[in-house]
Write an enzyme that holds these catalytic residues in place. Structure first.
Site, PDB file in Angstrom:
ATOM      1  N   LYS A 168      51.949  33.709  -1.040  1.00  0.00           N
ATOM      2  CA  LYS A 168      53.320  33.532  -1.547  1.00  0.00           C
ATOM      3  C   LYS A 168      53.524  32.089  -1.991  1.00  0.00           C
ATOM      4  CE  LYS A 168      56.860  32.753   1.476  1.00  0.00           C
ATOM      5  NZ  LYS A 168      57.705  31.579   1.181  1.00  0.00           N
ATOM      6  N   ASN A 169      53.117  31.131  -1.137  1.00  0.00           N
ATOM      7  CA  ASN A 169      53.451  29.734  -1.431  1.00  0.00           C
ATOM      8  C   ASN A 169      52.551  29.109  -2.475  1.00  0.00           C
ATOM      9  OD1 ASN A 169      55.527  30.061   0.322  1.00  0.00           O
ATOM     10  ND2 ASN A 169      54.613  28.901   1.995  1.00  0.00           N
ATOM     11  N   CYS A 176      68.963  26.078   5.526  1.00  0.00           N
ATOM     12  CA  CYS A 176      68.709  27.449   5.982  1.00  0.00           C
ATOM     13  C   CYS A 176      68.494  27.371   7.487  1.00  0.00           C
ATOM     14  CB  CYS A 176      67.498  28.017   5.254  1.00  0.00           C
ATOM     15  SG  CYS A 176      66.004  27.109   5.630  1.00  0.00           S
ATOM     16  N   ARG A 191      66.949  21.010   4.751  1.00  0.00           N
ATOM     17  CA  ARG A 191      66.204  21.199   3.491  1.00  0.00           C
ATOM     18  C   ARG A 191      66.746  20.350   2.332  1.00  0.00           C
ATOM     19  NH1 ARG A 191      63.428  26.136   4.182  1.00  0.00           N
ATOM     20  NH2 ARG A 191      61.904  25.300   2.741  1.00  0.00           N
ATOM     21  N   ASP A 214      54.477  26.679   9.440  1.00  0.00           N
ATOM     22  CA  ASP A 214      54.743  28.112   9.199  1.00  0.00           C
ATOM     23  C   ASP A 214      54.081  29.013  10.232  1.00  0.00           C
ATOM     24  OD1 ASP A 214      54.721  27.863   5.548  1.00  0.00           O
ATOM     25  OD2 ASP A 214      56.190  27.311   7.067  1.00  0.00           O
ATOM     26  N   ARG A 234      60.371  39.110   2.769  1.00  0.00           N
ATOM     27  CA  ARG A 234      60.300  38.034   1.756  1.00  0.00           C
ATOM     28  C   ARG A 234      58.874  37.512   1.618  1.00  0.00           C
ATOM     29  NH1 ARG A 234      63.075  33.346   3.356  1.00  0.00           N
ATOM     30  NH2 ARG A 234      61.894  32.558   1.590  1.00  0.00           N
TER      31      ARG A 234
HETATM   32  C1  EPZ Z   1      57.143  24.497   1.567  1.00  0.00           C
HETATM   33  O1  EPZ Z   1      58.533  24.266   1.715  1.00  0.00           O
HETATM   34  C2  EPZ Z   1      56.913  25.952   1.942  1.00  0.00           C
HETATM   35  N1  EPZ Z   1      57.657  26.825   1.045  1.00  0.00           N
HETATM   36  C3  EPZ Z   1      57.399  26.195   3.373  1.00  0.00           C
HETATM   37  O2  EPZ Z   1      57.095  27.543   3.708  1.00  0.00           O
HETATM   38  C4  EPZ Z   1      56.611  25.272   4.308  1.00  0.00           C
HETATM   39  O3  EPZ Z   1      57.101  25.431   5.624  1.00  0.00           O
HETATM   40  C5  EPZ Z   1      56.788  23.812   3.866  1.00  0.00           C
HETATM   41  O4  EPZ Z   1      56.393  23.674   2.472  1.00  0.00           O
HETATM   42  C6  EPZ Z   1      55.952  22.847   4.696  1.00  0.00           C
HETATM   43  O5  EPZ Z   1      54.600  23.200   4.618  1.00  0.00           O
HETATM   44  C7  EPZ Z   1      57.108  27.147  -0.166  1.00  0.00           C
HETATM   45  O6  EPZ Z   1      56.041  26.674  -0.513  1.00  0.00           O
HETATM   46  C8  EPZ Z   1      57.887  28.089  -1.027  1.00  0.00           C
HETATM   47  P1  EPZ Z   1      58.656  20.276   2.265  1.00  0.00           P
HETATM   48  P2  EPZ Z   1      59.182  22.872   1.163  1.00  0.00           P
HETATM   49  O7  EPZ Z   1      59.349  19.778   1.055  1.00  0.00           O
HETATM   50  O8  EPZ Z   1      58.515  22.483  -0.089  1.00  0.00           O
HETATM   51  C9  EPZ Z   1      61.751  17.270   4.163  1.00  0.00           C
HETATM   52  C10 EPZ Z   1      57.540  29.740   4.437  1.00  0.00           C
HETATM   53  O9  EPZ Z   1      57.823  30.170   5.564  1.00  0.00           O
HETATM   54  N2  EPZ Z   1      62.160  16.990   2.773  1.00  0.00           N
HETATM   55  O10 EPZ Z   1      57.217  19.924   2.489  1.00  0.00           O
HETATM   56  O11 EPZ Z   1      60.649  23.024   1.182  1.00  0.00           O
HETATM   57  C11 EPZ Z   1      62.210  18.658   4.597  1.00  0.00           C
HETATM   58  O12 EPZ Z   1      63.550  18.617   5.046  1.00  0.00           O
HETATM   59  C12 EPZ Z   1      58.194  28.452   3.953  1.00  0.00           C
HETATM   60  O13 EPZ Z   1      56.724  30.263   3.637  1.00  0.00           O
HETATM   61  C13 EPZ Z   1      63.047  15.941   2.525  1.00  0.00           C
HETATM   62  O14 EPZ Z   1      63.489  15.252   3.444  1.00  0.00           O
HETATM   63  O15 EPZ Z   1      58.745  21.870   2.337  1.00  0.00           O
HETATM   64  C14 EPZ Z   1      61.262  18.988   5.707  1.00  0.00           C
HETATM   65  O16 EPZ Z   1      61.710  18.363   6.891  1.00  0.00           O
HETATM   66  C15 EPZ Z   1      59.214  27.890   4.939  1.00  0.00           C
HETATM   67  N3  EPZ Z   1      63.440  15.709   1.244  1.00  0.00           N
HETATM   68  C16 EPZ Z   1      59.955  18.329   5.259  1.00  0.00           C
HETATM   69  O17 EPZ Z   1      60.315  17.362   4.262  1.00  0.00           O
HETATM   70  C17 EPZ Z   1      62.977  16.460   0.191  1.00  0.00           C
HETATM   71  O18 EPZ Z   1      63.355  16.176  -0.965  1.00  0.00           O
HETATM   72  C18 EPZ Z   1      58.954  19.304   4.665  1.00  0.00           C
HETATM   73  O19 EPZ Z   1      59.537  19.884   3.526  1.00  0.00           O
HETATM   74  C19 EPZ Z   1      62.077  17.515   0.470  1.00  0.00           C
HETATM   75  C20 EPZ Z   1      61.681  17.762   1.764  1.00  0.00           C
END
Ligand code: EPZ
Length: 426
Positions: free
Chosen positions: A22-23, A116, A121, A305, A397
């Site tokens: 998915k990701n 969420c 996020r 995850d 999902r």
């Molecule tokens: C991706 O989410 C994945 N989703 C998530 O999988 C996964 O948990 C996550 O990466 C971490 O590996 C998809 O790929 C669709 P991040 P993403 O930006 O991109 C902070 C699942 O279950 N952050 O790496 O949203 C954020 O708050 C999902 O399949 C900021 O502060 O993750 C978090 O604490 C859930 N500012 C951390 O970074 C930003 O602008 C990691 O977020 C962006 C993120």
């Protein structure tokens, strides 16, 4: 609300093919927007988030055709670059379309996706990175975000945290920007590597793939291409946890051990016998899981995850284990549901302290989020009696057919519809 019902304590024995990732597929679908032509993606999972992304691309003017697991996206003519709010709310990861539409048309609009159940996020790193490529970002009424650039220009982006989505957004915007983009502090997840490989197949020029510093040389034109998505490492990890919870053995065809190194190390410490092959992973479990202490971390660390499925395994381990969740601030919602099944879990900030109890008690629980729902399936396999999980729309999902896959491995599990709920008065 449809649900899943599991009769626990039956050892598993079987084999399944792990679905496409998915990701990995979601950002690849966004990447198709960069090219005024046709992109074919294979091994695409038939899951809610993919259907939602297809709806978004179709509403913007793309022609999408999903046959089995093969998705054809014709992005020759796109009429809109503003993503409707209802789609952003339905799927936060639509945010990567910002970079794709900026890269294609020099303009894009979306909405703040909002938080969420696993955390607030924010998207500050996304907006910072796109700004470094010359995009003018304006925040408007009602959380609407507009981004525009005469022509994106390559720049230096320094991420203080390896955000997966922000790295993907900047990669997509950089592919057709004028000049060179250097991304420092890039996320190194396997899904980023797959996206880069797919972009290279479209004609993009990227170096440092999978490293902390990635360099993109902007190009003017891209071409028609085909790409096969990798197996979903989180689904594979979930199924490994299912076998470890229920006991028994399984063969996970299409699971890529190289993408799960950090996870396999932990599961072996918990007592799983894991044999890796080029075509998949074989797992056997003949005892209760041993306790471990694990911290989640960006790749190549233990993936956030799989934190909830790990919590379910610790809930039945023969001792005391700990989990520190360092990526998302709110990702322990599953603990409350596991307690309803008899688990002994104490939460202290971002740390969970678990004293194993075996077996758990089957009862009615509610999926708090996607991976939390999958973790309740893991727990149900190690619970006495029947576990009924409601709120399965979360699970659908990300998991194409968790019931069918587990049934193929010998689990006594089935989907329950509202009609079923009516039959035995519950
Ligand atoms: C991706 O989410 C994945 N989703 C998530 O999988 C996964 O948990 C996550 O990466 C971490 O590996 C998809 O790929 C669709 P991040 P993403 O930006 O991109 C902070 C699942 O279950 N952050 O790496 O949203 C954020 O708050 C999902 O399949 C900021 O502060 O993750 C978090 O604490 C859930 N500012 C951390 O970074 C930003 O602008 C990691 O977020 C962006 C993120």
């Amino acid at each position: 609300m449809s649900g899943i019902e599991i009769e626990g304590l039956r050892p598993l024995d079987g084999e399944v093919t792990v679905q496409g990732s998915k990701n990995a597929v979601l950002p690849m679908m966004a990447a198709a927007v960069l090219h005024r032509g046709t992109t074919v993606l294979k091994n695409v999972p038939r899951i809610q988030d993919v259907f939602c992304m297809i709806d978004i691309l179709t509403s913007m003017g793309c022609k999408c055709n999903l046959e089995e697991h093969r998705l054809t996206i014709d992005a020759s003519s796109i009429g809109r670059v503003a993503i409707p709010r209802e789609y952003v709310t339905a799927m936060r990861s639509s945010i990567v379309l910002l970079g794709a539409f900026l890269g294609r048309a020099g303009e894009a609009a979306t909405y703040y996706p909002g938080g969420c159940s696993i955390g607030s996020r924010p998207i500050d790193l996304h907006l910072y990175g796109l700004g470094r490529l010359g995009a003018q970002i304006s925040e408007q009424e009602g959380g609407r975000i507009a981004a525009a650039a005469q022509r994106l220009a390559g720049g230096r982006v320094r991420f203080p945290y390896p955000s997966v989505g922000a790295t993907e957004n900047v990669l997509l915007a950089a592919v057709k920007a004028q000049g060179t983009t250097v991304i420092e502090g890039a996320a190194r997840e396997p899904e980023i590597v797959s996206l880069c490989r797919m972009l290279e197949g479209m004609g993009a020029r990227i170096s440092g793939i999978g490293e902390e510093t990635v360099v993109v040389e902007g190009v003017n034109e891209l071409r028609d291409s085909e790409y096969t998505a990798p197996g979903d490492r989180i689904v594979a990890g979930t199924y490994l946890a299912c076998v470890m919870a229920a006991g028994g053995r399984a063969y996970l065809r299409g699971a890529d051990a190289a993408q799960l190194e950090g996870v396999l190390k932990v599961l072996r410490r918990m007592g799983a016998d894991i044999q890796t092959q080029p075509s998949g992973i074989r797992v056997r479990m003949g005892r209760r899981p041993k306790p471990v202490s694990v911290r989640t971390a960006p790749y190549p660390g233990f993936p956030t995850d799989l934190q909830s499925p790990l919590l379910s395994l610790l809930a039945v381990c023969d001792g005391r284990g700990q989990v520190w969740e360092t990526v998302f601030e709110g990702r322990f919602a599953t603990a409350g549901q596991l307690r309803r099944m008899g688990a002994c879990i104490e939460l202290d900030g971002n740390r969970a302290e678990v004293r194993g109890v075996y077996p758990l008690r089957g009862t009615r629980v509610e999926a708090p989020d996607l991976r939390g729902g999958a973790a309740l399936v893991v727990a149900g396999l190690a619970a006495e009696g029947r576990t009924g999980i409601v709120g399965c729309s979360h699970i659908l999902r990300g998991y194409e057919d968790i019931c069918g896959d587990l049934k193929a491995m010998g689990a006594r599990i089935r989907r329950r519809t509202e009609a079923d709920e009516g039959t035995d008065g519950r």
